[in-house]
Design a protein around this motif. Structure first.
Motif, short mmCIF file in Angstrom:
data_model
loop_
_atom_site.label_atom_id
_atom_site.label_comp_id
_atom_site.label_asym_id
_atom_site.label_seq_id
_atom_site.Cartn_x
_atom_site.Cartn_y
_atom_site.Cartn_z
N GLN A 245 25.84 -53.04 27.50
CA GLN A 245 25.36 -52.02 28.44
C GLN A 245 26.53 -51.43 29.23
N GLN A 246 27.42 -52.26 29.69
CA GLN A 246 28.58 -51.79 30.45
C GLN A 246 29.60 -51.10 29.55
N TYR A 247 29.78 -51.61 28.36
CA TYR A 247 30.75 -51.05 27.42
C TYR A 247 30.45 -49.58 27.13
N TYR A 248 29.17 -49.28 26.90
CA TYR A 248 28.77 -47.91 26.59
C TYR A 248 28.31 -47.13 27.83
N ASN A 249 28.35 -47.78 28.99
CA ASN A 249 27.90 -47.15 30.23
C ASN A 249 26.46 -46.65 30.08
N VAL A 250 25.58 -47.52 29.58
CA VAL A 250 24.19 -47.17 29.32
C VAL A 250 23.46 -47.00 30.65
N MET A 251 22.88 -45.83 30.83
CA MET A 251 22.10 -45.54 32.04
C MET A 251 20.60 -45.51 31.74
N THR A 252 20.24 -45.09 30.52
CA THR A 252 18.83 -45.06 30.12
C THR A 252 18.72 -45.59 28.69
N THR A 253 17.54 -46.07 28.38
CA THR A 253 17.30 -46.53 27.02
C THR A 253 16.31 -45.59 26.36
N PRO A 254 16.39 -45.43 25.07
CA PRO A 254 17.36 -46.03 24.17
C PRO A 254 18.70 -45.28 24.20
N PHE A 255 19.76 -46.04 24.03
CA PHE A 255 21.10 -45.49 23.84
C PHE A 255 21.46 -45.77 22.39
N ILE A 256 22.03 -44.78 21.70
CA ILE A 256 22.36 -44.95 20.28
C ILE A 256 23.80 -44.53 20.05
N ALA A 257 24.54 -45.37 19.35
CA ALA A 257 25.90 -45.04 18.92
C ALA A 257 25.94 -45.17 17.40
N ILE A 258 26.42 -44.13 16.73
CA ILE A 258 26.48 -44.12 15.27
C ILE A 258 27.94 -44.15 14.84
N TYR A 259 28.24 -45.08 13.95
CA TYR A 259 29.60 -45.27 13.45
C TYR A 259 29.64 -45.02 11.94
N ASP A 260 30.76 -44.49 11.46
CA ASP A 260 30.91 -44.27 10.03
C ASP A 260 31.28 -45.58 9.34
N LYS A 261 31.53 -45.53 8.04
CA LYS A 261 31.82 -46.75 7.28
C LYS A 261 33.16 -47.39 7.67
N HIS A 262 34.00 -46.64 8.37
CA HIS A 262 35.26 -47.20 8.86
C HIS A 262 35.11 -47.72 10.29
N HIS A 263 33.86 -47.72 10.75
CA HIS A 263 33.48 -48.17 12.08
C HIS A 263 34.12 -47.35 13.19
N LYS A 264 34.23 -46.05 12.94
CA LYS A 264 34.67 -45.07 13.94
C LYS A 264 33.43 -44.34 14.44
N MET A 265 33.29 -44.23 15.76
CA MET A 265 32.11 -43.57 16.30
C MET A 265 32.12 -42.09 15.94
N VAL A 266 30.97 -41.63 15.45
CA VAL A 266 30.85 -40.22 15.09
C VAL A 266 29.85 -39.49 15.99
N LYS A 267 28.91 -40.23 16.58
CA LYS A 267 27.90 -39.58 17.41
C LYS A 267 27.27 -40.62 18.32
N SER A 268 26.88 -40.18 19.51
CA SER A 268 26.12 -41.05 20.39
C SER A 268 25.05 -40.24 21.11
N PHE A 269 23.98 -40.91 21.48
CA PHE A 269 22.88 -40.30 22.21
C PHE A 269 22.63 -41.17 23.43
N ASP A 270 22.79 -40.59 24.62
CA ASP A 270 22.64 -41.39 25.83
C ASP A 270 21.33 -41.12 26.56
N LYS A 271 20.38 -40.55 25.87
CA LYS A 271 19.04 -40.33 26.42
C LYS A 271 18.06 -40.31 25.27
N PRO A 272 16.77 -40.42 25.57
CA PRO A 272 15.78 -40.39 24.48
C PRO A 272 15.99 -39.16 23.60
N THR A 273 16.01 -39.40 22.29
CA THR A 273 16.34 -38.36 21.31
C THR A 273 15.27 -38.33 20.23
#
Length: 172
Positions: A132-160
């Motif tokens: 929660q602190q690592y991603y600075n999550v303020m609301t749920t759900p929080f989503i972080a999407i990583y590629d196959k090299h485990h590099k973040m490509v997209k995140s959603f910090d509010k209901p999506t």
């Protein structure tokens, strides 16, 4: 004695007024290119899971959720018919709980029939709230999407909407 009472009163008033003042929101740091959170979760199967357990060359989606969050429940309801989209992705669902209590996540897994999806790992980080602190999550759900090299490509910090999440996953 009056001086001591006056000083003590000032200290109490200063402390109370400081406690009531709104704190500035923490500076939101860019999470682009941020590595996967160093989670350490107790899964619904009572097994500890960490990023070291992730398969190499597989995209990853981290979902920080709460089992009793209506937005999280709606998201899972909307994603359920689209589960085939995630078949080649590791999905790590993390929540917090008192004393690593697993009841709520087991019920959530049962309600959304997630046990049959072996690429879905659901667990609690207890009260550490590291993820929660690592991603600075303020609301749920929080989503972080990583590629196959485990590099973040997209995140959603509010209901999506589910379709937006699916579209982002298909681009990975």
């Amino acid at each position: 004695m009056k001086k001591i009472l006056a000083i003590l009163s000032l200290v109490i008033v200063a402390g109370c007024s400081n406690a009531q003042s709104p704190k500035a929101a923490p500076a939101k740091t860019s999470i682009a290119n941020k590595p996967i959170a160093p989670y350490h979760i107790l899964t619904a199967d009572s097994v500890w899971a960490t990023p070291a357990d992730l398969k190499k060359d597989h995209p990853v989606m981290i979902i920080y959720f709460s089992p009793d969050c209506s937005h999280c429940q709606r998201m899972m309801y909307e994603l359920k018919p689209k589960m085939a989209t995630f078949k080649n992705m590791e999905v790590i669902m993390v929540t917090w709980s008192a004393n690593y209590d697993l009841r709520a996540i087991r019920e959530f897994r049962r309600d959304y029939d997630l046990a049959k999806y072996h690429n879905f790992v659901i667990g609690t980080e207890g009260y550490t709230r590291l993820v929660q602190q690592y991603y600075n999550v303020m609301t749920t759900p929080f989503i972080a999407i990583y590629d196959k090299h485990h590099k973040m490509v997209k995140s959603f910090d509010k209901p999506t909407p589910a379709d937006t999440i699916v579209a982002a996953v298909k681009k990975v």
